[in-house]
Design a protein around this motif. Structure first.
Motif, PDB file in Angstrom:
ATOM      1  N   UNK A 191      31.070  -0.895 -63.846  1.00  0.00           N
ATOM      2  CA  UNK A 191      30.015  -0.030 -63.285  1.00  0.00           C
ATOM      3  C   UNK A 191      30.487   0.585 -61.978  1.00  0.00           C
ATOM      4  N   UNK A 192      31.118  -0.215 -61.127  1.00  0.00           N
ATOM      5  CA  UNK A 192      31.598   0.318 -59.855  1.00  0.00           C
ATOM      6  C   UNK A 192      32.717   1.328 -60.071  1.00  0.00           C
ATOM      7  N   UNK A 193      33.539   1.092 -61.063  1.00  0.00           N
ATOM      8  CA  UNK A 193      34.594   2.051 -61.385  1.00  0.00           C
ATOM      9  C   UNK A 193      33.988   3.367 -61.875  1.00  0.00           C
ATOM     10  N   UNK A 202      26.466  -0.544 -55.130  1.00  0.00           N
ATOM     11  CA  UNK A 202      26.743   0.344 -54.001  1.00  0.00           C
ATOM     12  C   UNK A 202      27.064  -0.450 -52.740  1.00  0.00           C
ATOM     13  N   UNK A 203      26.370  -1.558 -52.535  1.00  0.00           N
ATOM     14  CA  UNK A 203      26.655  -2.405 -51.381  1.00  0.00           C
ATOM     15  C   UNK A 203      28.073  -2.971 -51.466  1.00  0.00           C
ATOM     16  N   UNK A 204      28.475  -3.410 -52.649  1.00  0.00           N
ATOM     17  CA  UNK A 204      29.826  -3.946 -52.834  1.00  0.00           C
ATOM     18  C   UNK A 204      30.877  -2.885 -52.561  1.00  0.00           C
ATOM     19  N   UNK A 205      30.659  -1.663 -53.043  1.00  0.00           N
ATOM     20  CA  UNK A 205      31.613  -0.572 -52.803  1.00  0.00           C
ATOM     21  C   UNK A 205      31.650  -0.197 -51.318  1.00  0.00           C
ATOM     22  N   UNK A 241      33.372  -2.897 -49.356  1.00  0.00           N
ATOM     23  CA  UNK A 241      34.796  -2.892 -49.691  1.00  0.00           C
ATOM     24  C   UNK A 241      35.537  -1.704 -49.103  1.00  0.00           C
ATOM     25  N   UNK A 242      34.809  -0.791 -48.439  1.00  0.00           N
ATOM     26  CA  UNK A 242      35.435   0.362 -47.812  1.00  0.00           C
ATOM     27  C   UNK A 242      35.740   1.493 -48.756  1.00  0.00           C
ATOM     28  N   UNK A 243      35.129   1.495 -49.932  1.00  0.00           N
ATOM     29  CA  UNK A 243      35.427   2.504 -50.949  1.00  0.00           C
ATOM     30  C   UNK A 243      34.544   3.736 -50.800  1.00  0.00           C
ATOM     31  N   UNK A 244      33.290   3.545 -50.425  1.00  0.00           N
ATOM     32  CA  UNK A 244      32.368   4.677 -50.284  1.00  0.00           C
ATOM     33  C   UNK A 244      31.728   4.649 -48.909  1.00  0.00           C
ATOM     34  N   UNK A 245      31.152   5.780 -48.532  1.00  0.00           N
ATOM     35  CA  UNK A 245      30.316   5.842 -47.339  1.00  0.00           C
ATOM     36  C   UNK A 245      28.987   6.439 -47.769  1.00  0.00           C
ATOM     37  N   UNK A 246      27.972   6.130 -47.013  1.00  0.00           N
ATOM     38  CA  UNK A 246      26.653   6.676 -47.315  1.00  0.00           C
ATOM     39  C   UNK A 246      26.118   7.398 -46.091  1.00  0.00           C
TER      40      UNK A 246
END
Length: 115
Positions: A9-11, A41-44, A47-52
């Motif tokens: 799902x995160x991928x 979304x919290x995990x991503x 993990x430094x993968x996304x920003x909001x």
């Protein structure tokens, strides 16, 4: 960061954000329950993968492509399936990634986590 990318799902979320355009968090994976989307979304984010970016009552998401490419060159393209040739060919260049690179401190003005 790799653990964050290790779930299907995160991928899928990362692939949807790979265009570079901001996306409303409710549009990323609309078929999942809200609590599941929040968890992924919290995990991503952690993990430094996304920003909001909050705007009113909405949260907009973007992929931290430049930060990821700087810290882990070529890894995002490999994860997204756009790497060149055999995926095993470039593994050696990732063996030293992360050594000698200090973590960035958390910016108090944003919710970005260090990579």
């Amino acid at each position: 960061m790799l653990a964050a990318l290790g779930h299907p799902v995160r991928l899928e979320i990362v692939r949807k954000l790979a265009s570079g355009e901001e996306t409303f968090c409710g549009e990323v994976v609309p078929d999942l329950p809200r609590s599941s989307v929040t968890h992924h979304l919290k995990t991503l984010r952690e993990g430094g993968v996304i920003r909001r970016r909050p705007q009113g009552r909405r949260l907009y998401l973007t992929l931290r492509r430049d930060d990821l490419e700087l810290r882990f060159p070529g890894l995002l393209e490999l994860v997204l399936g756009r790497g060149e040739g055999d995926h095993r060919a470039g593994c050696g260049r990732f063996s030293a990634v992360g050594t000698g690179c200090p973590s960035r401190p958390l910016d108090s003005e944003s919710d970005e986590q260090p990579l």
